[in-house]
Scaffold this motif. Structure first.
Motif, PDB file in Angstrom:
ATOM      1  N   GLN A 232       9.514  -4.283   2.010  1.00  0.00           N
ATOM      2  CA  GLN A 232       9.240  -3.204   1.057  1.00  0.00           C
ATOM      3  C   GLN A 232       9.619  -1.853   1.658  1.00  0.00           C
ATOM      4  O   GLN A 232      10.216  -1.008   0.988  1.00  0.00           O
ATOM      5  CB  GLN A 232       7.759  -3.224   0.667  1.00  0.00           C
ATOM      6  N   ALA A 233       9.298  -1.649   2.934  1.00  0.00           N
ATOM      7  CA  ALA A 233       9.637  -0.383   3.604  1.00  0.00           C
ATOM      8  C   ALA A 233      11.155  -0.196   3.665  1.00  0.00           C
ATOM      9  O   ALA A 233      11.659   0.892   3.377  1.00  0.00           O
ATOM     10  CB  ALA A 233       9.043  -0.354   5.004  1.00  0.00           C
ATOM     11  N   ARG A 234      11.867  -1.241   4.001  1.00  0.00           N
ATOM     12  CA  ARG A 234      13.334  -1.155   4.070  1.00  0.00           C
ATOM     13  C   ARG A 234      13.942  -0.875   2.700  1.00  0.00           C
ATOM     14  O   ARG A 234      14.885  -0.109   2.564  1.00  0.00           O
ATOM     15  CB  ARG A 234      13.910  -2.452   4.642  1.00  0.00           C
TER      16      ARG A 234
ATOM     17  N   LYS B 239       3.194   3.940   6.193  1.00  0.00           N
ATOM     18  CA  LYS B 239       2.078   2.995   6.081  1.00  0.00           C
ATOM     19  C   LYS B 239       2.582   1.557   6.034  1.00  0.00           C
ATOM     20  O   LYS B 239       2.002   0.660   6.650  1.00  0.00           O
ATOM     21  CB  LYS B 239       1.252   3.303   4.840  1.00  0.00           C
ATOM     22  N   LEU B 240       3.666   1.346   5.294  1.00  0.00           N
ATOM     23  CA  LEU B 240       4.239  -0.001   5.224  1.00  0.00           C
ATOM     24  C   LEU B 240       4.756  -0.453   6.590  1.00  0.00           C
ATOM     25  O   LEU B 240       4.581  -1.617   6.973  1.00  0.00           O
ATOM     26  CB  LEU B 240       5.364  -0.051   4.193  1.00  0.00           C
ATOM     27  N   LEU B 241       5.371   0.462   7.323  1.00  0.00           N
ATOM     28  CA  LEU B 241       5.861   0.112   8.659  1.00  0.00           C
ATOM     29  C   LEU B 241       4.708  -0.196   9.605  1.00  0.00           C
ATOM     30  O   LEU B 241       4.807  -1.094  10.448  1.00  0.00           O
ATOM     31  CB  LEU B 241       6.739   1.237   9.211  1.00  0.00           C
ATOM     32  N   ALA B 242       3.608   0.528   9.468  1.00  0.00           N
ATOM     33  CA  ALA B 242       2.429   0.233  10.292  1.00  0.00           C
ATOM     34  C   ALA B 242       1.849  -1.121   9.903  1.00  0.00           C
ATOM     35  O   ALA B 242       1.418  -1.900  10.768  1.00  0.00           O
ATOM     36  CB  ALA B 242       1.389   1.329  10.129  1.00  0.00           C
ATOM     37  N   LEU B 243       1.853  -1.425   8.614  1.00  0.00           N
ATOM     38  CA  LEU B 243       1.352  -2.709   8.130  1.00  0.00           C
ATOM     39  C   LEU B 243       2.266  -3.851   8.576  1.00  0.00           C
ATOM     40  O   LEU B 243       1.820  -4.988   8.706  1.00  0.00           O
ATOM     41  CB  LEU B 243       1.245  -2.675   6.611  1.00  0.00           C
TER      42      LEU B 243
END
Length: 119
Positions: free
Chosen positions: A29-31, A10-14
């Motif tokens: 945040q995703a990383r 979801k974070l990567l899509a965001l």
């Protein structure tokens, strides 16, 4: 898919958001989560047919009459993978509360916020 990989997806899509600051924060945040849980990009399944929603929820506030509303929106958004924001007309003291997030998260966040606000 585990909860953490769903959250990272979801974070990567965001991170594809047209808003530069939001996209940057989501990617960082995703990383961080990927490094913390020792995950590779290929371990994350992409979110298909999901879209980012940015919408006001119809609740207005001012700094004097209801400063707690902004705090409430921040608190609830953090638990539903969303970001809160305030929208106001230039020169107006009244702001409208809104959220940005993935479609499913946004719906839950909006419901939780409206319920908490009414209580």
């Amino acid at each position: 898919m585990s909860k953490i990989t769903e959250k990272i997806a979801k974070l990567l899509a965001l991170a594809e958001s047209p808003y530069e600051e939001e996209a940057k924060a989501a990617l960082l945040q995703a990383r961080r989560l990927m490094a913390e849980h020792k995950l590779m990009p290929e371990d994350i399944e992409p979110q298909e047919n999901k879209k980012v929603i940015q919408e006001c929820v119809g609740v207005t506030c001012t700094k004097l009459s209801s400063p707690w509303t902004v705090y409430l929106s921040t608190l609830i958004a953090a638990h539903y993978c969303c970001r809160p924001y305030r929208s106001s007309v230039h020169g107006s003291k009244v702001s409208e509360i809104g959220f940005i997030g993935m479609e499913d998260d946004f719906k839950l966040c909006k419901l939780a916020f409206l319920y908490a606000y009414d209580c």
